[in-house]
Design a protein around this motif. Structure first.
Motif, PDB file in Angstrom:
ATOM      1  N   CYS A  29       0.804  -1.224   0.000  1.00  0.00           N
ATOM      2  CA  CYS A  29       0.000   0.000   0.000  1.00  0.00           C
ATOM      3  C   CYS A  29       0.840   1.278   0.000  1.00  0.00           C
ATOM      4  O   CYS A  29       0.285   2.377  -0.135  1.00  0.00           O
ATOM      5  CB  CYS A  29      -0.933  -0.005   1.213  1.00  0.00           C
ATOM      6  SG  CYS A  29      -2.254  -1.237   1.130  1.00  0.00           S
ATOM      7  N   LYS A 112      -7.282  -6.401 -10.590  1.00  0.00           N
ATOM      8  CA  LYS A 112      -6.934  -6.645  -9.193  1.00  0.00           C
ATOM      9  C   LYS A 112      -6.107  -5.495  -8.635  1.00  0.00           C
ATOM     10  O   LYS A 112      -6.243  -5.117  -7.460  1.00  0.00           O
ATOM     11  CB  LYS A 112      -6.166  -7.960  -9.067  1.00  0.00           C
ATOM     12  CG  LYS A 112      -5.798  -8.322  -7.632  1.00  0.00           C
ATOM     13  CD  LYS A 112      -5.051  -9.637  -7.577  1.00  0.00           C
ATOM     14  CE  LYS A 112      -4.733 -10.030  -6.124  1.00  0.00           C
ATOM     15  NZ  LYS A 112      -3.902  -9.014  -5.434  1.00  0.00           N
ATOM     16  N   THR A 113      -5.241  -4.901  -9.465  1.00  0.00           N
ATOM     17  CA  THR A 113      -4.420  -3.779  -9.021  1.00  0.00           C
ATOM     18  C   THR A 113      -5.285  -2.607  -8.592  1.00  0.00           C
ATOM     19  O   THR A 113      -5.033  -1.969  -7.565  1.00  0.00           O
ATOM     20  CB  THR A 113      -3.464  -3.340 -10.142  1.00  0.00           C
ATOM     21  OG1 THR A 113      -2.591  -4.417 -10.477  1.00  0.00           O
ATOM     22  CG2 THR A 113      -2.625  -2.138  -9.702  1.00  0.00           C
ATOM     23  N   ASP A 116      -7.052  -3.493  -5.290  1.00  0.00           N
ATOM     24  CA  ASP A 116      -6.100  -3.401  -4.182  1.00  0.00           C
ATOM     25  C   ASP A 116      -5.837  -1.943  -3.814  1.00  0.00           C
ATOM     26  O   ASP A 116      -5.726  -1.599  -2.631  1.00  0.00           O
ATOM     27  CB  ASP A 116      -4.787  -4.082  -4.544  1.00  0.00           C
ATOM     28  CG  ASP A 116      -4.866  -5.592  -4.476  1.00  0.00           C
ATOM     29  OD1 ASP A 116      -5.849  -6.106  -3.905  1.00  0.00           O
ATOM     30  OD2 ASP A 116      -3.950  -6.267  -4.990  1.00  0.00           O
ATOM     31  N   CYS A 120      -6.389  -0.131  -0.254  1.00  0.00           N
ATOM     32  CA  CYS A 120      -5.269   0.512   0.434  1.00  0.00           C
ATOM     33  C   CYS A 120      -5.622   1.911   0.923  1.00  0.00           C
ATOM     34  O   CYS A 120      -5.364   2.265   2.079  1.00  0.00           O
ATOM     35  CB  CYS A 120      -4.054   0.579  -0.490  1.00  0.00           C
ATOM     36  SG  CYS A 120      -3.154  -0.977  -0.695  1.00  0.00           S
ATOM     37  N   HIS A 125      -6.930  -2.929   3.016  1.00  0.00           N
ATOM     38  CA  HIS A 125      -6.164  -3.950   2.321  1.00  0.00           C
ATOM     39  C   HIS A 125      -5.798  -5.067   3.297  1.00  0.00           C
ATOM     40  O   HIS A 125      -5.532  -4.806   4.482  1.00  0.00           O
ATOM     41  CB  HIS A 125      -4.888  -3.347   1.720  1.00  0.00           C
ATOM     42  CG  HIS A 125      -4.171  -4.253   0.778  1.00  0.00           C
ATOM     43  ND1 HIS A 125      -3.218  -5.163   1.204  1.00  0.00           N
ATOM     44  CD2 HIS A 125      -4.272  -4.416  -0.561  1.00  0.00           C
ATOM     45  CE1 HIS A 125      -2.755  -5.827   0.167  1.00  0.00           C
ATOM     46  NE2 HIS A 125      -3.376  -5.398  -0.920  1.00  0.00           N
ATOM     47  N   SER A 127      -3.163  -6.645   3.799  1.00  0.00           N
ATOM     48  CA  SER A 127      -1.860  -6.462   4.429  1.00  0.00           C
ATOM     49  C   SER A 127      -1.948  -5.547   5.650  1.00  0.00           C
ATOM     50  O   SER A 127      -1.027  -5.490   6.460  1.00  0.00           O
ATOM     51  CB  SER A 127      -0.862  -5.872   3.428  1.00  0.00           C
ATOM     52  OG  SER A 127      -1.231  -4.551   3.066  1.00  0.00           O
ATOM     53  N   SER A 145      -8.953 -10.519   2.139  1.00  0.00           N
ATOM     54  CA  SER A 145      -9.800  -9.680   1.299  1.00  0.00           C
ATOM     55  C   SER A 145     -10.697 -10.555   0.438  1.00  0.00           C
ATOM     56  O   SER A 145     -10.483 -11.766   0.321  1.00  0.00           O
ATOM     57  CB  SER A 145      -8.934  -8.806   0.387  1.00  0.00           C
ATOM     58  OG  SER A 145      -8.290  -9.607  -0.595  1.00  0.00           O
ATOM     59  N   GLN A 147     -10.880 -10.564  -2.791  1.00  0.00           N
ATOM     60  CA  GLN A 147     -10.105 -11.090  -3.906  1.00  0.00           C
ATOM     61  C   GLN A 147      -9.263 -12.285  -3.465  1.00  0.00           C
ATOM     62  O   GLN A 147      -9.149 -13.280  -4.188  1.00  0.00           O
ATOM     63  CB  GLN A 147      -9.210 -10.005  -4.502  1.00  0.00           C
ATOM     64  CG  GLN A 147      -8.394 -10.439  -5.714  1.00  0.00           C
ATOM     65  CD  GLN A 147      -9.261 -10.890  -6.869  1.00  0.00           C
ATOM     66  OE1 GLN A 147     -10.341 -10.345  -7.104  1.00  0.00           O
ATOM     67  NE2 GLN A 147      -8.799 -11.893  -7.624  1.00  0.00           N
ATOM     68  N   GLN A 148      -8.679 -12.223  -2.283  1.00  0.00           N
ATOM     69  CA  GLN A 148      -7.866 -13.342  -1.794  1.00  0.00           C
ATOM     70  C   GLN A 148      -8.725 -14.581  -1.553  1.00  0.00           C
ATOM     71  O   GLN A 148      -8.308 -15.694  -1.837  1.00  0.00           O
ATOM     72  CB  GLN A 148      -7.150 -12.936  -0.508  1.00  0.00           C
ATOM     73  CG  GLN A 148      -5.988 -11.985  -0.730  1.00  0.00           C
ATOM     74  CD  GLN A 148      -5.311 -11.606   0.570  1.00  0.00           C
ATOM     75  OE1 GLN A 148      -5.970 -11.319   1.562  1.00  0.00           O
ATOM     76  NE2 GLN A 148      -3.984 -11.594   0.578  1.00  0.00           N
ATOM     77  N   ASN A 186     -13.916  -5.102   3.484  1.00  0.00           N
ATOM     78  CA  ASN A 186     -13.090  -5.936   2.615  1.00  0.00           C
ATOM     79  C   ASN A 186     -12.205  -6.912   3.398  1.00  0.00           C
ATOM     80  O   ASN A 186     -11.159  -7.342   2.910  1.00  0.00           O
ATOM     81  CB  ASN A 186     -12.209  -5.089   1.688  1.00  0.00           C
ATOM     82  CG  ASN A 186     -11.692  -5.894   0.517  1.00  0.00           C
ATOM     83  OD1 ASN A 186     -12.378  -6.764  -0.011  1.00  0.00           O
ATOM     84  ND2 ASN A 186     -10.463  -5.610   0.087  1.00  0.00           N
TER      85      ASN A 186
END
Length: 274
Positions: A29, A112-113, A116, A120, A125, A127, A145, A147-148, A186
């Motif tokens: 991030c 996806k970018t 993310d 962030c 996010h 992370s 998330s 997406q994960q 998320n």
């Protein structure tokens, strides 16, 4: 109608520790520091948005309540809308309103970018959050998330909203069923598991056999439960068998139930230890 077993995995409040400058700069991030908006082809991409809809030909917008459709108005060719959810064959523009997903509309999804990046700048996010592992859930961990979870989940994705992913035909501890992942900001905070084999069972022996089989599969992970109910007759709201385990960071509940309407269900509840 299937009686759903509600399975809630509550993450509670995340706890953060200090982070060094080196760790911060290597964060996925860090590149978005100072940004307040993420743009996607000239339009702001919002948190929770999963796609965009462009009307190719005039199409009907309808309110969906259960299986009932109520016409609202006609969306005109050239108009665009953010999409936050979908159902089989339908796309949601929000507020319970849907359009049919057909040749009259064009549906696109962000990279996806981009997703993310939005997570962030909103502090959502993965992370930036805590992960909690349950051996029963396999590769999926609490705090992931959306997406994960998509990348790690098996089965067939049948429904998506801004805060839910629904998968069919997922194998959990040897039985297939429906799994619903629930998200807040998320981050995965809940998982609902409904084993197909326990729906509409009219034989107590089969229900008990399922319970014993699942119990024996869970014991190697957690040892003896802190609570074990093997008496069908000492419950309210129906007839129930259950076992409950507690660890330092999460709890696991195994349950089988027959309701007073003689519907049946069996599954798991896993939650964070508070």
């Amino acid at each position: 109608m299937k009686k759903l077993l509600v399975v809630i995995l509550s993450l509670g409040l995340f706890t953060f520790t200090g982070t060094s400058e080196t760790e911060a700069s290597s964060s996925p991030c860090s590149k978005y520091s100072g940004q307040s908006k993420i743009w996607w082809d000239g339009a702001e991409l919002k948190l929770g948005q999963i796609g965009r809809l462009t009307i190719v030909k005039n199409t009907s917008l309808f309110k969906l309540e259960g299986d009932k459709r109520t016409f609202e108005r006609t969306l005109k060719a050239g108009e665009s809308y953010r999409i936050y959810a979908f159902k089989p064959g339908m796309l949601s523009v929000g507020g319970g309103f849907y359009v049919d997903r057909n040749e009259k509309v064009k549906y696109e999804t962000p990279s996806k970018t981009k997703l993310d990046a939005v997570a962030c700048i909103n502090g959502k996010h993965p992370s930036q959050s805590k992960k909690i592992y349950s051996p029963i859930l396999g590769k999926v961990t609490l705090g992931m998330s959306k997406q994960q979870v998509k990348e790690q989940s098996s089965g067939i994705l049948s429904e998506e909203t801004s805060d839910r992913l629904v998968y069919q035909n997922v194998n959990i501890l040897g039985y297939t069923g429906m799994v619903i992942h629930v998200f807040e900001n998320n981050a995965l905070v809940a998982v609902n598991v409904y084993h197909d084999i326990m729906e509409s069972v009219d034989d107590l022996n089969l229900l008990e056999a399922y319970f014993v089989t699942m119990y024996e599969k869970i014991i190697p992970y957690y040892g003896d439960p802190v609570s074990l109910d093997t008496d069908w007759l000492n419950d309210t709201g129906g007839y129930n068998l259950s076992a409950y385990w507690i660890t330092n960071d999460h709890n696991t509940l195994l349950t089988v139930q027959v309701t007073y309407d003689y519907d049946t269900y069996g599954g798991l509840r896993i939650s964070i230890t508070e």
